[in-house]
Design an enzyme around this catalytic site. Structure first.
Site, short mmCIF file in Angstrom:
data_model
loop_
_atom_site.label_atom_id
_atom_site.label_comp_id
_atom_site.label_asym_id
_atom_site.label_seq_id
_atom_site.Cartn_x
_atom_site.Cartn_y
_atom_site.Cartn_z
N CYS A 1 42.43 35.55 42.50
CA CYS A 1 43.12 35.93 41.34
C CYS A 1 42.63 36.28 40.24
O CYS A 1 42.91 36.82 38.86
CB CYS A 1 43.96 35.65 42.01
SG CYS A 1 44.70 34.22 41.53
N ASP B 1 42.95 33.87 38.62
CA ASP B 1 44.19 32.54 37.87
C ASP B 1 43.31 31.88 37.18
O ASP B 1 42.67 30.95 38.32
CB ASP B 1 45.27 32.24 38.25
CG ASP B 1 46.46 34.06 38.28
OD1 ASP B 1 45.66 34.03 37.66
OD2 ASP B 1 47.28 33.52 39.23
N CYS C 1 49.51 33.26 37.57
CA CYS C 1 50.99 33.97 37.82
C CYS C 1 51.94 32.83 38.29
O CYS C 1 52.28 31.91 37.84
CB CYS C 1 50.65 34.37 39.18
SG CYS C 1 50.66 33.21 40.32
N CYS D 1 48.56 29.68 45.24
CA CYS D 1 48.77 29.55 44.34
C CYS D 1 48.84 27.86 43.98
O CYS D 1 48.72 27.11 43.04
CB CYS D 1 50.08 30.01 43.01
SG CYS D 1 50.33 31.85 43.81
FE1 FES Z 1 46.46 33.74 41.34
FE2 FES Z 1 49.12 32.75 42.24
S1 FES Z 1 48.39 34.68 42.35
S2 FES Z 1 47.50 31.77 41.50
#
Ligand code: FES
Length: 143
Positions: A35, A37, A60, A104
């Site tokens: 993702c 992140d 997110c 996450c």
């Molecule tokens: Fe990447 Fe939540 S979608 S950490």
């Protein structure tokens, strides 16, 4: 039932311990390659106790809520106890996350571990590398 618990929404909208500690004793940065992140965790440690911790999360809402809760759960704890923090414990403290957002919470667990590892490395404290084998720190990934 709402998709997210009240606690998740609270920690997402009013995250605790956001920011940076300039003279941190340990800093951990981890990322999720899928993702994109990224979470960075700062620890201030004195006499083996986590006196302060802060985080910055580029990610997110669930990543923000889980990092916020993780800082609350480890503040004031012994460093070794922080290493025991599991993503499941963070999720339980938040009254749950949807299954597809559980990854996450893994970032939060890994960010704490990466920060402790950094503290150990900087202070020449020996440790079992197995403790950190699943941590995806940003030095070793493309995120
Ligand atoms: Fe990447 Fe939540 S979608 S950490």
């Amino acid at each position: 039932m709402a998709l997210y618990s009240e606690k998740v929404m609270d920690h997402f909208q009013n995250p605790r311990n956001v920011g940076k500690i300039d003279d941190a004793d340990g800093v951990g940065e981890v990322g999720n390659a899928r993702c994109g992140d990224i979470m960075r965790m700062y620890l201030k440690i004195k006499d083996g106790i986590i006196e302060d911790c802060k985080f910055n999360t580029f990610g997110c809402g669930s990543a923000i809520a889980t990092s916020s809760m993780a800082t609350e759960l480890i503040k004031g704890k012994k460093v070794e106890d922080a290493l025991e923090l599991s993503n499941q414990a963070v999720v339980e403290a938040l009254d749950g996350l949807p299954a597809y957002k559980l990854h996450c919470s893994v970032l939060a667990e890994e960010a704490v571990k990466a920060a402790v590892k950094d503290y150990y490395d900087k202070n020449g404290i020996s440790y079992d590398p197995e403790l950190f084998k699943n941590v995806h720190d940003c030095e070793s990934c493309e995120v």
